[in-house]
Design a protein around this motif. Sequence first.
Motif, PDB file in Angstrom:
ATOM      1  N   HIS A 172       2.348   4.486  -1.883  1.00 55.75           N
ATOM      2  CA  HIS A 172       2.126   5.307  -3.066  1.00 55.75           C
ATOM      3  C   HIS A 172       3.106   6.474  -3.070  1.00 55.75           C
ATOM      4  O   HIS A 172       3.817   6.699  -2.087  1.00 55.75           O
ATOM      5  CB  HIS A 172       0.686   5.823  -3.060  1.00 55.75           C
ATOM      6  N   ASP A 173       3.117   7.221  -4.164  1.00 61.43           N
ATOM      7  CA  ASP A 173       4.026   8.361  -4.283  1.00 61.43           C
ATOM      8  C   ASP A 173       3.846   9.347  -3.144  1.00 61.43           C
ATOM      9  O   ASP A 173       4.795   9.997  -2.699  1.00 61.43           O
ATOM     10  CB  ASP A 173       3.777   9.103  -5.610  1.00 61.43           C
ATOM     11  N   SER A 174       2.601   9.483  -2.698  1.00 60.49           N
ATOM     12  CA  SER A 174       2.317  10.506  -1.693  1.00 60.49           C
ATOM     13  C   SER A 174       2.479   9.998  -0.260  1.00 60.49           C
ATOM     14  O   SER A 174       2.260  10.752   0.691  1.00 60.49           O
ATOM     15  CB  SER A 174       0.877  10.992  -1.877  1.00 60.49           C
ATOM     16  N   THR A 175       2.879   8.736  -0.080  1.00 60.85           N
ATOM     17  CA  THR A 175       2.902   8.169   1.277  1.00 60.85           C
ATOM     18  C   THR A 175       3.797   8.966   2.225  1.00 60.85           C
ATOM     19  O   THR A 175       3.398   9.286   3.353  1.00 60.85           O
ATOM     20  CB  THR A 175       3.337   6.683   1.237  1.00 60.85           C
ATOM     21  N   ASN A 229       0.796  -1.232   0.000  1.00 57.92           N
ATOM     22  CA  ASN A 229       0.000   0.000   0.000  1.00 57.92           C
ATOM     23  C   ASN A 229       0.827   1.280   0.000  1.00 57.92           C
ATOM     24  O   ASN A 229       0.387   2.292   0.552  1.00 57.92           O
ATOM     25  CB  ASN A 229      -0.932   0.011   1.225  1.00 57.92           C
TER      26      ASN A 229
END
Lengths: 225, 225
Positions: A185-188, A183
């Motif tokens: 993502h780029d924005s994590t 889970n």
Amino acid sequence: MSTGVDGGSQAQRVGRPRATPGAVGGLTPREQILDASAALFAEHGYAGTSTRAIAEQVGIRQASLYYHFAGKDDILLELLETSVRPSLAFVDVLLAHEDAAAALYALASIDVATLLATPHNIGTLYLAHEVQQPRFDSFRAQRAQLQDAYSALVGSLAQDPDFLGTCCIQLVEMVITLRRDGNVHDSTASRIALACLHVLGLPASVVERAAAAGAELLATLEAEA
Amino acid sequence: MSTGVDGGSQAQRVGRPRATPGAVGGLTPREQILDASAALFAEHGYAGTSTRAIAEQVGIRQASLYYHFAGKDDILLELLETSVRPSLAFVDVLLAHEDAAAALYALASIDVATLLATPHNIGTLYLAHEVQQPRFDSFRAQRAQLQDAYSALVGSLAQDPDFLGTCCIQLVEMVITLRRDGNVHDSTASRIALACLHVLGLPASVVERAAAAGAELLATLEAEA
């Protein structure tokens, strides 16, 4: 992004320890040992992995493994330290930074990136009982240093810096389970860093400004590195 | 409060399995097995603990152990479920509650209490590789249910409920390391529940009101239980 996938092809590579393309391309023998060990620890646990299995996975003799590492403990210690050391390298400059909230945002972002870069998500071993033993003292000391940095930054922004500093570290380490579960993502990293500012209970306007300043600080540090 | 201390006296009790005062006073044989297993898992890891060692620790024969449990997996599954089931029992009433922020505060408080009540801090095994295996599916399904409850409550309060719900669970599970390190205080549950409200980025006035309402709701639920 998930544990255990990126090192899976090594089992077929027995006897061809280096200078081959693919998963371990460009890794030194020492790095190959670390990578293979991390993959085996993730799949079978630390106790369930022998130095023989590690040597087989890399495609070297056990004697060659002992040339690089004193033993399995020494390999785990090195792996655990790779989950902290890159973040610690930024602590001095961040603690000296005039804007503590921006520095906290940057530290959390860097720390998430460090955990994402560990071989085979080695942070899943943080709670293993072995890691509590004295032979891993130096790792736990480094981790305490990192925790102190969070608390020091939080101390300029909120009451109860030890508790809230621990909250920040805990939020950062959320990336270990996110990575395990695929889970990430780029924005994590930016979302976790933002959560660290929010958990302090700062007003929305302060958080917004600090996140922008923190992102800028992060870009500067990355350009310098 | 720390792991491994409260079960230490059992080693001397071989052959006297029950109805004695002290550490295991009042525990059924089944509970004694669970308690001894949790203590051994915490000290030696799951892989490093045999059913023979568990039976010895309790002071019963291995055959008696197999009367209560199908095996070591079955014991770990039961222990893991004790870390989730008591919280799940409150989920329906909390999801139906009109004030989602108060319900979130109450859920986090209850969940911290559940983790504090597990034998020998069994949550330290959450990241163990064994727990990822299919035989522990039912535990992971229960945990997913709990996670869904957090996300559902967060959904009425903020954007991005899955991510922020995970942040809340992560903050609650901070109590696992706090307990391991002997850093649990009377206020730990309320401080963690408050952190869950803050991490959503709610205004201070909303958080303050929700924490008060949540504490009241919690008291009502405890009185009813």
